[in-house]
Design a protein around this motif. Structure first.
Motif, PDB file in Angstrom:
ATOM      1  N   ARG A  10       0.850  -1.200   0.000  1.00 51.11           N
ATOM      2  CA  ARG A  10       0.000   0.000   0.000  1.00 51.11           C
ATOM      3  C   ARG A  10       0.878   1.240   0.000  1.00 51.11           C
ATOM      4  N   ALA A  11       0.588   2.127  -0.910  1.00 48.42           N
ATOM      5  CA  ALA A  11       1.336   3.376  -0.999  1.00 48.42           C
ATOM      6  C   ALA A  11       0.673   4.436  -0.115  1.00 48.42           C
ATOM      7  N   GLU A  12       1.470   5.261   0.486  1.00 50.93           N
ATOM      8  CA  GLU A  12       1.009   6.390   1.291  1.00 50.93           C
ATOM      9  C   GLU A  12       1.604   7.679   0.719  1.00 50.93           C
ATOM     10  N   MET A  13       1.538   7.819  -0.584  1.00 52.62           N
ATOM     11  CA  MET A  13       2.084   9.006  -1.238  1.00 52.62           C
ATOM     12  C   MET A  13       1.232  10.231  -0.939  1.00 52.62           C
ATOM     13  N   LYS A  14       1.873  11.379  -1.139  1.00 55.66           N
ATOM     14  CA  LYS A  14       1.199  12.648  -0.917  1.00 55.66           C
ATOM     15  C   LYS A  14       1.481  13.574  -2.080  1.00 55.66           C
ATOM     16  N   ILE A  15       0.490  14.390  -2.448  1.00 56.01           N
ATOM     17  CA  ILE A  15       0.705  15.476  -3.388  1.00 56.01           C
ATOM     18  C   ILE A  15       0.794  16.747  -2.564  1.00 56.01           C
ATOM     19  N   ARG A  85      15.280  12.796   2.174  1.00 54.66           N
ATOM     20  CA  ARG A  85      15.603  13.343   0.858  1.00 54.66           C
ATOM     21  C   ARG A  85      15.064  12.455  -0.263  1.00 54.66           C
ATOM     22  N   ASP A  86      15.131  11.133  -0.081  1.00 58.21           N
ATOM     23  CA  ASP A  86      14.674  10.225  -1.141  1.00 58.21           C
ATOM     24  C   ASP A  86      13.151  10.150  -1.253  1.00 58.21           C
ATOM     25  N   PRO A 103      12.645   8.016 -11.922  1.00 57.43           N
ATOM     26  CA  PRO A 103      12.818   7.530 -10.545  1.00 57.43           C
ATOM     27  C   PRO A 103      11.979   6.310 -10.227  1.00 57.43           C
ATOM     28  N   VAL A 104      12.425   5.615  -9.197  1.00 58.32           N
ATOM     29  CA  VAL A 104      11.613   4.591  -8.556  1.00 58.32           C
ATOM     30  C   VAL A 104      11.017   5.293  -7.343  1.00 58.32           C
ATOM     31  N   TYR A 105       9.706   5.434  -7.330  1.00 57.27           N
ATOM     32  CA  TYR A 105       9.036   6.184  -6.279  1.00 57.27           C
ATOM     33  C   TYR A 105       8.776   5.290  -5.073  1.00 57.27           C
ATOM     34  N   PRO A 106       9.264   5.684  -3.903  1.00 52.51           N
ATOM     35  CA  PRO A 106       8.939   4.893  -2.709  1.00 52.51           C
ATOM     36  C   PRO A 106       7.462   5.064  -2.369  1.00 52.51           C
ATOM     37  N   PRO A 107       6.881   4.141  -1.648  1.00 54.26           N
ATOM     38  CA  PRO A 107       5.450   4.225  -1.354  1.00 54.26           C
ATOM     39  C   PRO A 107       5.067   5.426  -0.492  1.00 54.26           C
ATOM     40  N   ASP A 108       6.055   6.087   0.120  1.00 55.32           N
ATOM     41  CA  ASP A 108       5.777   7.242   0.976  1.00 55.32           C
ATOM     42  C   ASP A 108       6.304   8.544   0.360  1.00 55.32           C
ATOM     43  N   ALA A 109       6.330   8.616  -0.962  1.00 60.38           N
ATOM     44  CA  ALA A 109       6.866   9.783  -1.665  1.00 60.38           C
ATOM     45  C   ALA A 109       6.003  11.020  -1.480  1.00 60.38           C
ATOM     46  N   TYR A 110       6.669  12.163  -1.523  1.00 58.59           N
ATOM     47  CA  TYR A 110       6.012  13.471  -1.564  1.00 58.59           C
ATOM     48  C   TYR A 110       6.199  14.015  -2.975  1.00 58.59           C
TER      49      TYR A 110
END
Length: 164
Positions: A10-15, A85-86, A103-110
């Motif tokens: 499950r990703a917890e990304m944010k815009i 930073r990542d 990039p490879v986006y981590p599931p907690d990316a901003y």
């Protein structure tokens, strides 16, 4: 039959929208956040009142479902969230780190976007020169994309591995 335990994490990304100016773009991005179950982070000042009808109109009846967090400025956001930073991905028309596909986006990316007319502030860009990406545009007739369109395209690309 697919194994339910084999699903992507499950990703917890944010815009993150830094000083957005156009209420319709913010509403549309909020709608994208609901569709992808992303948090929307807004950083003041805004070029509009968040209660404006145009924000709600663009977000339709989905706006009430937006997971919204607001900060007074970039410093307050960084202090509260302390992103690695990542986790930070800035998007500008001239992103030197590569395109949104690199990039490879981590599931907690901003996923961070600046204001419609001027982009991100120089101090933000200057702090993360290796974290600035761009959406490729093939036509020489286009200087930039609409913020809502760009944020949606980036969000779907970043979430690609997590939407399976």
């Amino acid at each position: 039959m697919p194994d339910p335990d084999a699903r992507a994490p499950r990703a917890e990304m944010k815009i993150v929208l830094v000083t957005p100016e156009i209420p319709g773009n913010t509403g549309t991005i909020g709608r994208t956040c609901v569709a992808l179950d992303l948090e929307l982070i807004l950083i003041r000042p805004y070029g509009f009142d968040l209660t404006e009808k145009s924000v709600r109109r663009a977000g339709l009846d989905y706006w009430k479902h937006v997971r919204l967090t607001e900060y007074d400025d970039w410093g307050a956001f960084v202090q509260d969230r302390a992103p690695r930073r990542d986790q930070i991905f800035l998007f500008e028309d001239d992103g030197a780190a590569g395109t949104v596909y690199d990039p490879v986006y981590p599931p907690d990316a901003y996923l961070v976007f600046g204001r419609e007319t001027k982009g991100l502030q120089p101090e933000i860009v200057g702090a993360y020169p290796d974290r600035i990406f761009r959406l490729p545009m093939r036509s020489p007739h286009i200087r930039s994309l609409n913020l809502a369109n760009a944020a949606t395209a980036v969000a779907y690309q970043a979430m690609r591995a997590y939407l399976a």
